[in-house]
Structure formats: C-alpha cells, structure tokens
Design an enzyme around this catalytic site. Structure first.
Site, PDB file in Angstrom:
ATOM      1  N   LYS A 175       5.868  12.202  -1.092  1.00 30.31           N
ATOM      2  CA  LYS A 175       6.358  10.837  -1.374  1.00 30.31           C
ATOM      3  C   LYS A 175       6.077   9.989  -0.138  1.00 30.31           C
ATOM      4  CE  LYS A 175       9.268   7.336  -1.914  1.00 30.31           C
ATOM      5  NZ  LYS A 175       8.613   6.617  -0.802  1.00 30.31           N
ATOM      6  N   GLY A 228      11.297   9.838   9.077  1.00 27.50           N
ATOM      7  CA  GLY A 228      11.627   8.439   8.835  1.00 27.50           C
ATOM      8  C   GLY A 228      12.800   8.031   9.695  1.00 27.50           C
ATOM      9  N   SER A 229      13.545   7.070   9.208  1.00 28.62           N
ATOM     10  CA  SER A 229      14.625   6.516  10.020  1.00 28.62           C
ATOM     11  C   SER A 229      15.780   7.513  10.159  1.00 28.62           C
ATOM     12  CB  SER A 229      15.139   5.234   9.375  1.00 28.62           C
ATOM     13  OG  SER A 229      15.696   5.532   8.114  1.00 28.62           O
ATOM     14  N   GLU A 250      12.753  14.618  10.854  1.00 31.56           N
ATOM     15  CA  GLU A 250      12.207  14.035  12.086  1.00 31.56           C
ATOM     16  C   GLU A 250      12.576  12.572  12.033  1.00 31.56           C
ATOM     17  OE1 GLU A 250      11.082  15.409  14.598  1.00 31.56           O
ATOM     18  OE2 GLU A 250      10.571  17.408  13.878  1.00 31.56           O
ATOM     19  N   CYS A 284       7.755   7.196  16.663  1.00 32.46           N
ATOM     20  CA  CYS A 284       9.066   7.741  17.039  1.00 32.46           C
ATOM     21  C   CYS A 284       9.039   8.206  18.493  1.00 32.46           C
ATOM     22  CB  CYS A 284       9.476   8.851  16.098  1.00 32.46           C
ATOM     23  SG  CYS A 284       8.227  10.100  15.887  1.00 32.46           S
ATOM     24  N   GLU A 385      17.150   2.058  18.487  1.00 38.27           N
ATOM     25  CA  GLU A 385      15.708   2.152  18.290  1.00 38.27           C
ATOM     26  C   GLU A 385      15.186   0.868  17.631  1.00 38.27           C
ATOM     27  OE1 GLU A 385      14.052   4.762  15.250  1.00 38.27           O
ATOM     28  OE2 GLU A 385      12.544   5.417  16.700  1.00 38.27           O
TER      29      GLU A 385
HETATM   30  P1  ADP Z   1      10.657   3.680   7.332  1.00 37.40           P
HETATM   31  O1  ADP Z   1      11.218   2.497   8.034  1.00 37.40           O
HETATM   32  O2  ADP Z   1       9.726   4.517   8.134  1.00 37.40           O
HETATM   33  O3  ADP Z   1      10.167   3.376   5.940  1.00 37.40           O
HETATM   34  P2  ADP Z   1      12.776   5.064   6.011  1.00 37.40           P
HETATM   35  O4  ADP Z   1      13.666   6.120   6.561  1.00 37.40           O
HETATM   36  O5  ADP Z   1      13.395   3.894   5.353  1.00 37.40           O
HETATM   37  O6  ADP Z   1      11.886   4.651   7.224  1.00 37.40           O
HETATM   38  O7  ADP Z   1      11.749   5.684   4.986  1.00 37.40           O
HETATM   39  C1  ADP Z   1      11.018   6.868   5.264  1.00 37.40           C
HETATM   40  C2  ADP Z   1      10.596   7.478   3.947  1.00 37.40           C
HETATM   41  O8  ADP Z   1      11.775   7.895   3.257  1.00 37.40           O
HETATM   42  C3  ADP Z   1       9.883   6.528   3.009  1.00 37.40           C
HETATM   43  O9  ADP Z   1       8.914   7.259   2.269  1.00 37.40           O
HETATM   44  C4  ADP Z   1      11.005   6.053   2.107  1.00 37.40           C
HETATM   45  O10 ADP Z   1      10.545   5.585   0.856  1.00 37.40           O
HETATM   46  C5  ADP Z   1      11.801   7.328   1.961  1.00 37.40           C
HETATM   47  N1  ADP Z   1      13.207   7.153   1.600  1.00 37.40           N
HETATM   48  C6  ADP Z   1      14.056   6.196   2.013  1.00 37.40           C
HETATM   49  N2  ADP Z   1      15.269   6.356   1.474  1.00 37.40           N
HETATM   50  C7  ADP Z   1      15.215   7.485   0.710  1.00 37.40           C
HETATM   51  C8  ADP Z   1      16.147   8.208  -0.108  1.00 37.40           C
HETATM   52  N3  ADP Z   1      17.405   7.835  -0.229  1.00 37.40           N
HETATM   53  N4  ADP Z   1      15.711   9.323  -0.734  1.00 37.40           N
HETATM   54  C9  ADP Z   1      14.444   9.740  -0.622  1.00 37.40           C
HETATM   55  N5  ADP Z   1      13.520   9.100   0.133  1.00 37.40           N
HETATM   56  C10 ADP Z   1      13.884   8.002   0.790  1.00 37.40           C
END
Ligand code: ADP
Length: 484
Positions: A175, A228-229, A250, A284, A385
């Site tokens: 995803k 991601g975040s 991560e 990161c 961050e």
């Molecule tokens: P970024 O700012 O790098 O997009 P996020 O943490 O918001 O950081 O997103 C990282 C990934 O996680 C993206 O692919 C986003 O679509 C996915 N994502 C965000 N929220 C969820 C969730 N609740 N469940 C599954 N995937 C998620």
C-alpha cells in the site's frame, strides 16, 4: 484525458477504482498531472489480501534459489528501465533527476542483495544429547505481509521491504502513499515482467481511511511492515496490541549532529548540508538538529551557511542543475511553514531561509527555502519532527551536555558526531540512544546490508536491511528427529 495507472492484483492489471480516481500531481509544477490513480474500495483491497493468501502456499514451497532469481530478475528490469522509472519518480515525488536515478539503482541493489540470499544457509544443525537424534532449525515465512509505505522514498522503501519479505517466502500486499503510487506500480511491473507468480505481490492504492482497516484488521494478514509518521505508527501499535499480527514500524526522527571543536570544518559543512537538505530534508534520517560547542559555534555555523549557498541549487526538478526541489504537497508545505512560524514566535532567529518561494517558476510548485534557525532547546522546533528543509541549531557548553541534548528526544533514529578524537567518537557511539550512529558521516544513507532502524518512538523491535531484516519476516521452527 490523463492515463489511468493500474495496480497488479492476483496477476492482473486493475485500473478500476471503485471508490473513484485521484490525480497524481507533480509537486514541482502542479500543472503537470502525471496520471489518474484508481482508489480501491474496501472490497478491492480485501481481494488483494485474498490473492496474497491464495499465492502463499506455492510461493513458499518454491525453492529459495528460484525466488531469488525472480528478485534478481526484477532488479534487472528496473535497471533496464531506470531512466524511465527515475523520470516518473522525479515527477511524482519532486526529486531532482540524479536523486531519482540514484533511488532506482539503490532499489535494484536491495532486490539483488536479498535475491542473492536465495543461496544462503538458513537454519542450523544442532547437537542433541539423545542418541540417534538429529536436531535442526528451519526458518519459515509468516504468510501474508502488508507493506505500508510513505512518499519520501517511494521506490526504495517498498524495495527494502519486498526484498526480505519475498526471499523468505512471504506474499505481499503493498500500500503506497496516496501521493506517490506510480513508482510502486512500476516496481510491481518489474516483478511481473521477471516472472513473479500471480498473487505473490499485489498493490492497493486508495485512501488510508477506506483501505487501511481492511489491510490492518484482517485475519488473513500475518504481519505489517509500516514506514511513515510516528502518529500513524503508534496508532497501529495500539490498534494491533494483542491481535497476533507482527508489526514493524519505522517512524520519525529528530536526528542531531554534534560538532566538536577539533572537527574538520569543511567536512562538517558539506556533510551537514547534504544530510539536512538532501531530499529537501524529507527523510526520517535527515539531520534536523545541529549542536555546536561553546566558542567554536560561530565558525561551524558560518561554514554551514557558506556551504548551503555554494551547494544548494533551488529549482524545478526538470532543470538539470537543480539539487533542491519542492516539498511533496501543499498540505506538507503549510505544515513546514507552520513549524518555521512557531519557531520564530518562540524566539528563534532565522539564520537563512524561512519562507516559501513564490517568484516564477517556483509559484508553480511547493518550494520552501532551505532554512536554518537558531533556537532555544525548549522550543518546539528542537523536539518536533518537521520532515522538511529546516535545520535547528543550538550550542552546548561541553560534549556531555551535547550528548544529553541528543538524547532528550522521544525519537532515537540516527545521530552523528564530527571529531578527530577517537575516544570521543567511541564514547558518543556508546552513550547516544539511537539505532544508527555516524562518525564524520551523514545521519542518512545506510547501505542495503547495514541493519537500519530506530530506538524509542522512531522504531520497533525489528530492524530493516541486512540479514537482521529477515527476523521480522520469519519464524523459527525447531525439529528433532529420531529415525529408525
Ligand atoms: P506520510 O506523511 O509519509 O504520508 P503517514 O504516516 O500519514 O505518513 O502515511 C504513511 C503511509 O501509511 C501511507 O501509505 C498512508 O496512506 C498510510 N496510512 C496512514 N494512515 C493509515 C491507517 N490508519 N492504516 C493504514 N495505513 C495508513
């Protein structure tokens, strides 16, 4: 009409977005709409998970050597199409072409490195005190792995997860981030062209709110590797507590570099500029805090500022001399500028940058100037961050206080020190609470075979990269046999 880009699911290319379509836009020039991306419905996401579950039995029973050949073949396909994929990466992620090409080649290296492990020894033969008993361990795959990836290295991060996941016999649902899906689709194409059996790798695009729950709360899923975040990573951690789904996260970083007075200033300047502003600080592992010591602070700062004006060429990503492009999106630009404003309100002094570029051609995209702000260590900018081109600087009276500052963070991803003093370097490596430590080197840029991952709110128990990554994707079975 802009093309619809398709997702690989169960060996077929699916362009049908049952929850609609989203434009994939170039952040360097928003008039450039690269493609329309199908937004999968929850049912379509569930079908991708089912496809991965259906493919698991035959993929895991294929020999690791043959699986490795598929990985190495996919790397070869990426290399053959490197310029084309790099151009898509440049356009959708806003990277200068040389950075984009570097990411494609490094992604190929990940697949080659893990592909080669198809010929490595897995498991051990163990002594057994019982006469006639042969004991050994087997390393087995988990099943279906969901890989959730962000937009900043949209090809490399999936490749880093797919390498160890696939070589060990897992099947995957990938995803990608909503703003950078195309290169993940291209990665899937490389695998398909290399003969990957149907269902082993599936791609799901769509909004996290719609497809997220199907991917993260699904009895067919055995593990989730998330990058991601910190906010989303920690939410997944709570959501999955007790669910029996293995989770690797991560997340963010607030990576500090400490410069001791004996450091080589020109090395400091060029390295800090690359580590803080490479990828527009959207890494990161980017250096986001610079800690200088006492009276040496002034000369370190002026060297860094001089190197910034020498080395950073802010520009659109279709200009060949650009080294510093846009941030990823309007929302992210607003967030980065908000951090800068807040730092100023809290008494910070902007040493350079601090604003959005709105003169042409920058008004066509999301450009924020490379920014350095001197702050008090109580300011938010010292802790939070930004994930953008903003370097916070502060000084400490001694190395001891500097190390304390490095560790006064909820994050623990990467830290660096510049010094010629070996014992200071070893003491630093000993005392900092981060997963990665760099001496006279950038906080970012860790090769495929070097274990990678953060401590505290930056990571989880499971490292990525190197042989260490295999631990996340496998389970160990102990077998004792008395035959005859
Ligand atoms: P970024 O700012 O790098 O997009 P996020 O943490 O918001 O950081 O997103 C990282 C990934 O996680 C993206 O692919 C986003 O679509 C996915 N994502 C965000 N929220 C969820 C969730 N609740 N469940 C599954 N995937 C998620």
């Amino acid at each position: 009409m802009t093309d619809v880009r398709e997702n690989l699911v169960a060996g077929a290319w699916v362009g049908d977005g049952r929850s609609g379509y989203a434009d994939d836009v170039n952040p360097s020039n928003t008039a450039d709409v690269i493609a329309r991306i199908p937004q999968f419905s929850p049912e379509q996401a569930a079908a991708a998970v089912t496809a991965a579950a259906d493919a698991f039995r035959s993929w895991r029973s294929m020999s690791a050597v043959s699986r490795g050949e598929v990985l190495i073949g996919a790397a070869q396909k990426l290399r053959e199409r490197a310029d084309e994929v790099a151009d898509l990466l440049r356009r959708e992620a806003g990277k200068p072409q040389t950075d984009a090409l570097g990411e494609v080649l490094k992604s190929a290296q990940f697949l080659e490195y893990y592909g080669g492990m198809g010929r490595a020894a897995f498991g051990e033969v163990l002594p057994d005190v019982r006469p006639g008993v042969f004991s050994h361990t087997r390393v087995e795959p988990l099943g279906v792995v969901v890989a959730i990836t962000p937009w900043n290295d949209p090809l490399l991060t999936p490749a880093r997860k797919l390498g160890p996941a696939l070589i060990t016999g897992n099947t995957v649902v990938l995803k990608p981030a909503s703003v950078t899906p195309i290169v993940s689709q291209e990665l899937a194409r490389a695998f398909a062209d290399a003969g990957m059996p149907a269902g082993v790798l599936n791609v799901v695009t769509g909004s996290a709110a719609e497809v997220g729950p199907v991917l993260t709360d699904n009895p067919l899923v055995n593990a989730i590797s998330f990058t991601g975040s910190t906010e989303v990573g920690l939410a997944l951690r709570s959501q999955l507590a007790g669910a029996g789904i293995r989770l690797q996260t991560e997340m963010g970083g607030k990576n500090a570099i400490v410069v001791l007075p004996d450091a080589d200033l020109s090395l400091v300047a060029s390295t800090v500029v690359a580590a803080a502003f490479g990828g527009v600080g959207q890494r990161c592992t980017a250096t986001s805090r610079l800690i200088t010591i006492g009276e040496s602070s002034e000369s370190v700062r002026s060297s860094v500022l001089a190197a910034m004006s020498e080395r950073l060429v802010v520009g659109p990503t279709d200009a060949t001399d650009t080294t510093f492009g846009p941030v990823i999106s309007e929302a992210h630009m607003t967030s980065v500028l908000g951090f800068i404003d807040r730092a100023k309100e809290q008494g910070g002094t902007v040493l350079t940058g601090g604003s959005r570029r709105i003169d042409a051609p920058f008004d066509a995209g999301y450009f924020v100037e490379p920014t350095v702000i001197e702050v008090d260590t109580s300011a938010n900018l010292w802790r939070d961050e930004v994930f953008g081109p903003v370097l916070a600087v502060a000084s400490a009276p001694s190395i001891d206080e500097a190390v304390d500052l490095v560790n006064q963070s909820n994050y623990g991803l990467s830290a660096g020190i510049f010094t010629r003093d070996l014992s200071a370097a070893f003491a630093f490596a000993d005392r900092v609470d981060t997963g990665q430590v760099a001496v006279n080197l950038p906080t970012s840029g860790w090769d495929a075979h070097l274990p990678f991952g953060g401590f505290k709110d930056s990571g989880s128990l499971f490292k990525e990269q190197g042989t260490a990554a295999l631990g996340f994707y496998t389970k160990l079975k102990t077998v004792s046999m008395k035959v005859g």
